[in-house]
Motif scaffolding. Structure first.
Motif, PDB file in Angstrom:
ATOM      1  N   ALA A  24     -23.190  21.217   8.967  1.00  9.98           N
ATOM      2  CA  ALA A  24     -22.190  22.213   9.347  1.00  9.98           C
ATOM      3  C   ALA A  24     -20.879  21.841   8.673  1.00  9.98           C
ATOM      4  O   ALA A  24     -20.626  20.678   8.383  1.00  9.98           O
ATOM      5  CB  ALA A  24     -22.010  22.227  10.864  1.00  9.98           C
ATOM      6  N   LEU A  25     -20.077  22.839   8.410  1.00  8.91           N
ATOM      7  CA  LEU A  25     -18.768  22.591   7.821  1.00  8.91           C
ATOM      8  C   LEU A  25     -17.903  21.832   8.823  1.00  8.91           C
ATOM      9  O   LEU A  25     -17.910  22.140  10.009  1.00  8.91           O
ATOM     10  CB  LEU A  25     -18.095  23.907   7.447  1.00  8.91           C
ATOM     11  CG  LEU A  25     -18.832  24.745   6.409  1.00  8.91           C
ATOM     12  CD1 LEU A  25     -18.110  26.069   6.184  1.00  8.91           C
ATOM     13  CD2 LEU A  25     -18.993  24.003   5.111  1.00  8.91           C
ATOM     14  N   VAL A  26     -17.168  20.840   8.344  1.00  9.27           N
ATOM     15  CA  VAL A  26     -16.326  20.025   9.217  1.00  9.27           C
ATOM     16  C   VAL A  26     -14.906  20.007   8.649  1.00  9.27           C
ATOM     17  O   VAL A  26     -14.682  19.477   7.561  1.00  9.27           O
ATOM     18  CB  VAL A  26     -16.861  18.577   9.316  1.00  9.27           C
ATOM     19  CG1 VAL A  26     -15.972  17.737  10.225  1.00  9.27           C
ATOM     20  CG2 VAL A  26     -18.305  18.563   9.800  1.00  9.27           C
ATOM     21  N   PRO A  27     -13.949  20.571   9.372  1.00 14.50           N
ATOM     22  CA  PRO A  27     -12.570  20.464   8.909  1.00 14.50           C
ATOM     23  C   PRO A  27     -12.089  19.025   9.059  1.00 14.50           C
ATOM     24  O   PRO A  27     -12.493  18.324   9.982  1.00 14.50           O
ATOM     25  CB  PRO A  27     -11.801  21.406   9.840  1.00 14.50           C
ATOM     26  CG  PRO A  27     -12.652  21.533  11.054  1.00 14.50           C
ATOM     27  CD  PRO A  27     -14.074  21.307  10.625  1.00 14.50           C
ATOM     28  N   GLY A  28     -11.248  18.593   8.149  1.00 17.61           N
ATOM     29  CA  GLY A  28     -10.753  17.222   8.218  1.00 17.61           C
ATOM     30  C   GLY A  28      -9.654  16.983   7.213  1.00 17.61           C
ATOM     31  O   GLY A  28      -8.995  17.916   6.765  1.00 17.61           O
ATOM     32  N   HIS A  29      -9.474  15.720   6.843  1.00 17.52           N
ATOM     33  CA  HIS A  29      -8.409  15.336   5.925  1.00 17.52           C
ATOM     34  C   HIS A  29      -8.910  14.297   4.924  1.00 17.52           C
ATOM     35  O   HIS A  29      -9.809  13.516   5.233  1.00 17.52           O
ATOM     36  CB  HIS A  29      -7.213  14.761   6.686  1.00 17.52           C
ATOM     37  CG  HIS A  29      -6.506  15.796   7.492  1.00 17.52           C
ATOM     38  ND1 HIS A  29      -6.866  16.110   8.774  1.00 17.52           N
ATOM     39  CD2 HIS A  29      -5.468  16.609   7.172  1.00 17.52           C
ATOM     40  CE1 HIS A  29      -6.072  17.069   9.228  1.00 17.52           C
ATOM     41  NE2 HIS A  29      -5.215  17.392   8.274  1.00 17.52           N
ATOM     42  N   LEU A  30      -8.300  14.309   3.756  1.00 17.84           N
ATOM     43  CA  LEU A  30      -8.541  13.327   2.711  1.00 17.84           C
ATOM     44  C   LEU A  30      -7.227  12.603   2.471  1.00 17.84           C
ATOM     45  O   LEU A  30      -6.197  13.236   2.244  1.00 17.84           O
ATOM     46  CB  LEU A  30      -9.004  14.017   1.425  1.00 17.84           C
ATOM     47  CG  LEU A  30      -9.031  13.169   0.160  1.00 17.84           C
ATOM     48  CD1 LEU A  30     -10.060  12.054   0.283  1.00 17.84           C
ATOM     49  CD2 LEU A  30      -9.338  14.033  -1.045  1.00 17.84           C
ATOM     50  N   LEU A  31      -7.251  11.292   2.552  1.00 18.94           N
ATOM     51  CA  LEU A  31      -6.075  10.461   2.351  1.00 18.94           C
ATOM     52  C   LEU A  31      -6.334   9.574   1.135  1.00 18.94           C
ATOM     53  O   LEU A  31      -7.385   8.948   1.031  1.00 18.94           O
ATOM     54  CB  LEU A  31      -5.836   9.596   3.592  1.00 18.94           C
ATOM     55  CG  LEU A  31      -4.686   8.603   3.545  1.00 18.94           C
ATOM     56  CD1 LEU A  31      -3.339   9.329   3.480  1.00 18.94           C
ATOM     57  CD2 LEU A  31      -4.742   7.699   4.774  1.00 18.94           C
ATOM     58  N   VAL A  32      -5.383   9.547   0.208  1.00 20.54           N
ATOM     59  CA  VAL A  32      -5.500   8.707  -0.976  1.00 20.54           C
ATOM     60  C   VAL A  32      -4.433   7.621  -0.890  1.00 20.54           C
ATOM     61  O   VAL A  32      -3.246   7.913  -0.832  1.00 20.54           O
ATOM     62  CB  VAL A  32      -5.324   9.523  -2.277  1.00 20.54           C
ATOM     63  CG1 VAL A  32      -5.476   8.620  -3.493  1.00 20.54           C
ATOM     64  CG2 VAL A  32      -6.304  10.685  -2.326  1.00 20.54           C
ATOM     65  N   LEU A  33      -4.889   6.366  -0.840  1.00 26.83           N
ATOM     66  CA  LEU A  33      -3.985   5.221  -0.801  1.00 26.83           C
ATOM     67  C   LEU A  33      -4.072   4.488  -2.138  1.00 26.83           C
ATOM     68  O   LEU A  33      -5.087   4.582  -2.841  1.00 26.83           O
ATOM     69  CB  LEU A  33      -4.357   4.281   0.341  1.00 26.83           C
ATOM     70  CG  LEU A  33      -4.301   4.885   1.747  1.00 26.83           C
ATOM     71  CD1 LEU A  33      -4.713   3.856   2.793  1.00 26.83           C
ATOM     72  CD2 LEU A  33      -2.919   5.434   2.056  1.00 26.83           C
ATOM     73  N   GLU A  34      -3.021   3.763  -2.461  1.00 29.42           N
ATOM     74  CA  GLU A  34      -2.972   3.084  -3.745  1.00 29.42           C
ATOM     75  C   GLU A  34      -2.422   1.668  -3.588  1.00 29.42           C
ATOM     76  O   GLU A  34      -1.474   1.454  -2.828  1.00 29.42           O
ATOM     77  CB  GLU A  34      -2.083   3.895  -4.689  1.00 29.42           C
ATOM     78  CG  GLU A  34      -2.160   3.498  -6.133  1.00 29.42           C
ATOM     79  CD  GLU A  34      -1.443   4.501  -7.018  1.00 29.42           C
ATOM     80  OE1 GLU A  34      -1.987   5.606  -7.223  1.00 29.42           O
ATOM     81  OE2 GLU A  34      -0.334   4.173  -7.481  1.00 29.42           O
ATOM     82  N   VAL A  64       0.862  -1.186   0.000  1.00 24.00           N
ATOM     83  CA  VAL A  64       0.000   0.000   0.000  1.00 24.00           C
ATOM     84  C   VAL A  64       0.895   1.231   0.000  1.00 24.00           C
ATOM     85  O   VAL A  64       1.790   1.354   0.823  1.00 24.00           O
ATOM     86  CB  VAL A  64      -0.923   0.021   1.238  1.00 24.00           C
ATOM     87  CG1 VAL A  64      -1.777   1.291   1.256  1.00 24.00           C
ATOM     88  CG2 VAL A  64      -1.797  -1.223   1.288  1.00 24.00           C
ATOM     89  N   THR A  65       0.645   2.149  -0.927  1.00 24.65           N
ATOM     90  CA  THR A  65       1.400   3.407  -0.957  1.00 24.65           C
ATOM     91  C   THR A  65       0.468   4.571  -0.677  1.00 24.65           C
ATOM     92  O   THR A  65      -0.734   4.520  -0.969  1.00 24.65           O
ATOM     93  CB  THR A  65       2.102   3.631  -2.316  1.00 24.65           C
ATOM     94  OG1 THR A  65       1.113   3.640  -3.342  1.00 24.65           O
ATOM     95  CG2 THR A  65       3.130   2.561  -2.590  1.00 24.65           C
ATOM     96  N   VAL A  66       1.015   5.634  -0.090  1.00 22.63           N
ATOM     97  CA  VAL A  66       0.249   6.848   0.171  1.00 22.63           C
ATOM     98  C   VAL A  66       0.423   7.741  -1.049  1.00 22.63           C
ATOM     99  O   VAL A  66       1.513   8.236  -1.324  1.00 22.63           O
ATOM    100  CB  VAL A  66       0.734   7.557   1.456  1.00 22.63           C
ATOM    101  CG1 VAL A  66      -0.060   8.833   1.689  1.00 22.63           C
ATOM    102  CG2 VAL A  66       0.609   6.619   2.652  1.00 22.63           C
ATOM    103  N   ALA A  67      -0.662   7.934  -1.803  1.00 24.71           N
ATOM    104  CA  ALA A  67      -0.612   8.681  -3.059  1.00 24.71           C
ATOM    105  C   ALA A  67      -0.965  10.154  -2.890  1.00 24.71           C
ATOM    106  O   ALA A  67      -0.674  10.967  -3.756  1.00 24.71           O
ATOM    107  CB  ALA A  67      -1.549   8.041  -4.075  1.00 24.71           C
TER     108      ALA A  67
END
Length: 193
Positions: free
Chosen positions: A144-154, A117-120
């Motif tokens: 409501a707006l929610v701050p957060g993160h998007l992670l793309v794995l490959e 698995v790689t972090v893309a």
């Protein structure tokens, strides 16, 4: 382009204030002063008094809230048909506990070793609601707006979307999303955690 939390929260705050003030009284109230209309209001210090000859000024442009754009999905495509943002990710982000947990989760889902698995990609985002960009049919979410993160794995060229929020009892924890609905305001580059 990224927006700060204040810029992202400003339209929501304005809406909440307007709704709250609208609930404070009505034309049928028996006590208090009569409702004030725009014609009754005194001019503000930065506006010149009206002479009746001017045209109505137009409202200043407002910043739109980030929104989610539904994308067509293909069951054979684990990214949901959405172009996921990719780019270099710092070693600090990759080594973080939430990212390592997501890598382990995907390795188990795909029946591969974790090193396959790689972090893309990784970005700080503002989700438009409590679904964190992964709404489920029939479910209701906080609006409501929610701050957060998007992670793309490959894995073997296939991309997978993992989403997190920065608030709540599972803050920072990434969850797999088979049908991602990404915010329109995606920036470029990697964000720190």
């Amino acid at each position: 382009m990224t927006i700060s939390r204040r810029q992202a929260a400003a339209p929501l705050l304005a809406l909440m204030l307007a709704l709250g003030m609208g609930a404070c009284g009505s034309d049928t109230d028996t006590g208090g002063d009569a409702p004030t209309t725009s014609e009754d209001a005194a001019p503000t210090s930065d506006a010149a008094p009206s002479t009746g000859d001017e045209t109505e000024p137009t409202a200043a442009p407002t910043t739109e809230e980030p929104s989610v754009t539904p994308q067509p999905t293909d069951p054979a495509d684990p990214s949901g048909g959405t172009a996921l943002p990719t780019g270099p990710v710092s070693d600090e982000v990759i080594a973080s506990e939430p990212v390592q947990a997501a890598i382990s989760d995907l390795a188990e889902r795909e029946s591969v070793a974790a090193d396959a698995v790689t972090v893309a990609g990784h970005q700080a985002v503002t989700w438009s609601d409590g679904s964190l960009g992964c709404p489920k049919p029939g479910m209701m979410y906080t609006q409501a707006l929610v701050p957060g993160h998007l992670l793309v794995l490959e894995v073997d060229g296939a991309q997978f979307s993992y989403h997190s929020g920065d608030r709540g009892n599972r803050a920072g924890e990434f969850t797999y999303c088979a049908d991602p609905h990404l915010p329109n305001n995606l920036g470029t580059g990697s964000a720190t955690m």
